[in-house]
Design a protein around this motif. Structure first.
Motif, short mmCIF file in Angstrom:
data_model
loop_
_atom_site.label_atom_id
_atom_site.label_comp_id
_atom_site.label_asym_id
_atom_site.label_seq_id
_atom_site.Cartn_x
_atom_site.Cartn_y
_atom_site.Cartn_z
N GLY A 81 0.77 -1.19 0.11
CA GLY A 81 0.08 -0.30 -0.29
C GLY A 81 0.75 1.28 -0.03
N LEU A 82 1.92 1.03 0.06
CA LEU A 82 2.85 2.45 0.09
C LEU A 82 2.97 3.14 -1.40
N GLU A 83 2.87 4.35 -1.09
CA GLU A 83 3.34 5.25 -2.58
C GLU A 83 4.45 5.18 -2.97
N THR A 84 4.52 5.13 -4.45
CA THR A 84 5.93 5.07 -4.96
C THR A 84 6.16 6.14 -6.26
N ILE A 85 7.16 6.09 -6.80
CA ILE A 85 7.33 6.95 -8.06
C ILE A 85 7.95 6.17 -8.92
N SER A 86 7.49 6.09 -10.21
CA SER A 86 8.28 5.09 -11.27
C SER A 86 9.46 5.72 -11.76
N THR A 87 10.50 5.00 -12.12
CA THR A 87 11.71 5.55 -12.79
C THR A 87 11.81 5.04 -14.13
N ALA A 88 12.93 5.68 -14.86
CA ALA A 88 13.08 5.12 -16.14
C ALA A 88 13.68 3.66 -16.31
N THR A 89 14.52 3.08 -15.14
CA THR A 89 14.97 2.17 -15.09
C THR A 89 14.01 0.91 -14.82
N GLY A 90 12.80 1.14 -14.35
CA GLY A 90 11.74 0.07 -14.11
C GLY A 90 11.69 -0.13 -12.50
N ARG A 91 12.39 0.48 -11.80
CA ARG A 91 12.39 0.53 -10.27
C ARG A 91 11.41 1.64 -10.03
N GLN A 92 11.01 1.21 -8.71
CA GLN A 92 9.97 2.21 -7.86
C GLN A 92 10.99 2.73 -6.48
N LEU A 93 10.63 4.12 -6.45
CA LEU A 93 11.11 4.79 -5.28
C LEU A 93 9.98 4.99 -4.48
N LEU A 94 10.17 4.72 -3.16
CA LEU A 94 9.04 4.84 -2.20
C LEU A 94 8.89 6.19 -1.49
N VAL A 95 7.85 6.66 -1.65
CA VAL A 95 7.69 8.21 -0.98
C VAL A 95 6.58 8.25 0.15
N SER A 96 6.16 7.19 0.90
CA SER A 96 5.54 7.07 1.98
C SER A 96 6.27 6.01 2.84
N GLY A 97 5.43 5.70 4.06
CA GLY A 97 6.07 5.28 5.17
C GLY A 97 7.37 5.64 5.56
N TRP A 98 8.35 5.10 6.14
CA TRP A 98 9.51 5.60 6.55
C TRP A 98 10.41 6.53 5.51
N TRP A 99 10.32 6.24 4.41
CA TRP A 99 10.99 6.71 3.25
C TRP A 99 10.25 8.12 2.88
N GLY A 100 9.12 8.34 3.30
CA GLY A 100 8.24 9.41 2.76
C GLY A 100 8.75 10.49 4.04
N ILE A 101 9.21 9.96 5.04
CA ILE A 101 9.58 11.40 6.15
C ILE A 101 10.91 11.82 5.99
N VAL A 102 11.78 11.11 5.83
CA VAL A 102 13.25 11.67 5.06
C VAL A 102 13.70 10.74 4.19
N ARG A 103 14.84 11.19 3.55
CA ARG A 103 15.53 10.31 2.26
C ARG A 103 16.18 9.17 2.97
N HIS A 104 16.56 9.30 3.99
CA HIS A 104 17.37 8.32 4.78
C HIS A 104 17.01 8.27 6.30
N PRO A 105 15.77 7.43 6.45
CA PRO A 105 15.50 7.35 7.78
C PRO A 105 16.40 6.38 8.60
N ASN A 106 17.08 5.38 7.98
CA ASN A 106 17.92 4.52 8.52
C ASN A 106 18.98 5.25 9.27
N TYR A 107 19.31 6.49 8.44
CA TYR A 107 20.60 7.25 8.95
C TYR A 107 20.19 7.70 10.38
N LEU A 108 19.16 8.25 10.41
CA LEU A 108 18.39 9.07 11.63
C LEU A 108 18.54 8.08 12.74
N GLY A 109 17.95 6.90 12.27
CA GLY A 109 17.95 6.03 13.67
C GLY A 109 19.44 5.67 13.94
#
Length: 418
Positions: A325-353
């Motif tokens: 159910g997470l929102e994503t952005i499509s890329t030209a490579t075919g991969r999806q970028l997460l823009v919700s959940g943890w990865w919609g808060i900051v670009r590197h939430p793992n670094y914050l932790g």
């Protein structure tokens, strides 16, 4: 033998001059920290109490112990794994296989150390050997890096890392020319990434705790917290070992002195700085403050693990109910970028932790000295630099989709701050 036309990747770390400076600065910083941690003033920015002579650094016993340690971890690496995972697709469209048995190695090491201690192994004597052990690890890292550089000279072009084949020997020696140096199925970079250094860090912490108990009758609460927090971090890294296969270290960086020294020497001998400080500078810590520190570490771990697990789950199976159910952005490579959940808060939430946990590791050491906070300061600089490298690579890889992601998620590591 220079690579054809050299590498077109932009030079990092200040190019050859910066690499040459870091070849000296990194070991010097490590030895400075080891020396000042046991000194009375324990000043991070002051000069060390003395400059050790070669007799204080060189020890055949320490070298033998260090090589035995590396041999033990290599033997555990070769044991049957609970799982064999495939890495990312390489330039030649192949995928390497990796044994997932790091946590198994941690448990077996703990059992062996426990048996050795019960049989009379003087674990509490290890802190007195930190200087010669660090010297042996540094010497090993230099020799090993030279071997890796020579090996890369005969490696095919397809095996070279994007940024470590500039044609400048100092820069390439530091950054690493070959992406995945192996002998048969033994992967040197993958082995060093999580095994000898991380498990060694835990053993050094434990030895410092044991010596404190021998000196003062029992370990302090502060020492227990530092050991517990950092054991949780190492255990988590090894339990989720497969996740390292998608990190920049494995997928992008060559294996040279930067990673070899970092994995083998820097991690065990500088990441144990808080425990070293507490052995020589005991700090009073009451239960109320200890509870607050535990809460801070728990929050950091919750953010760190939640973000990493969400990312890894999405990469393995975007249809998984936990991430579908997470929102994503499509890329030209075919991969999806997460823009919700943890990865919609900051670009590197793992670094914050990571940074929140780093603060919790330092707080048991009190606030009278800056020295125990070196890890927090260093790690902040490291993650900001790594985040900048991530940004450049993602912009090059995803183009307009990355611009859209940055617009949707404007903060890099700390919400509303950076």
């Amino acid at each position: 033998m220079a690579p054809p036309q050299g590498s077109r990747a932009p030079l990092e770390f200040g190019g050859p001059l910066g690499a040459a400076a870091l070849l000296l600065l990194l070991p010097a910083t490590m030895f400075h920290l080891l020396l000042v941690a046991r000194s009375g003033p324990a000043r991070l920015l002051g000069p060390p109490p003395y400059l050790p002579g070669l007799e204080a650094l060189w020890s055949p016993q320490a070298l033998l112990l260090w090589l035995t340690w590396l041999g033990l971890q290599a033997a555990l690496y070769l044991l049957p794994a609970r799982k064999v995972a495939e890495g990312q697709e390489l330039k030649d469209k192949s995928r390497l296989c990796y044994p997932i048995n790091g946590f198994q190695a941690l448990v077996l090491t703990a059992l062996l150390v426990g048996l050795g201690t019960s049989a009379g192994l003087p674990l509490g004597a290890l802190p007195e050997m930190l200087l010669p052990l660090a010297f042996s690890a540094t010497l090993t890292a230099f020799i090993f890096s030279l071997f890796l550089y020579m090996k890369a000279l005969v490696a095919p072009v397809s095996a070279l890392a994007p940024g470590g084949n500039s044609g400048n020997p100092i820069y390439d020696f530091f950054l690493g020319r070959e992406l995945n140096p192996r002998i048969y199925f033994f992967d040197f970079k993958y082995f060093c990434e999580l095994r000898p250094g991380l498990i060694g860090w835990v053993i050094i912490n434990l030895a410092l705790l044991v010596q404190e108990a021998e000196l003062r009758g029992s370990p302090s609460l502060a020492m227990w917290l530092v050991n517990g927090f950092q054991l949780l971090y190492v255990g988590d890294a090894l339990w989720h070992e497969e996740a390292v296969l998608t990190t920049m270290d494995i997928t992008h960086d060559g294996f040279g002195f930067m990673l070899a020294f970092g994995d083998l020497a820097w991690v065990p001998f500088t990441y144990s700085l808080q425990a070293q400080f507490l052995l020589y500078h005991p700090q009073p810590l009451g239960l109320p403050m200890a509870s607050i520190i535990c809460l801070i570490n728990a929050i950091g771990y919750y953010v760190f693990r939640g973000a990493n697990s969400q990312k890894n789950t999405f990469r393995r199976n975007p249809s998984d109910p936990r991430v579908a159910g997470l929102e994503t952005i499509s890329t030209a490579t075919g991969r999806q970028l997460l823009v919700s959940g943890w990865w919609g808060i900051v670009r590197h939430p793992n670094y914050l932790g990571d940074l929140i946990m780093a603060l919790a590791w330092s707080l048991p050491c009190g606030v009278s000295h800056l020295l125990p906070y070196f890890y927090l300061l260093y790690f902040t600089a490291l993650l900001v630099h790594r985040e900048a490298r991530d940004e450049r690579q993602c912009l090059q890889k995803y183009g307009l989709a990355w611009h859209e992601y940055c617009r949707r998620v404007p903060y890099r590591i700390v919400p509303y701050v950076y």
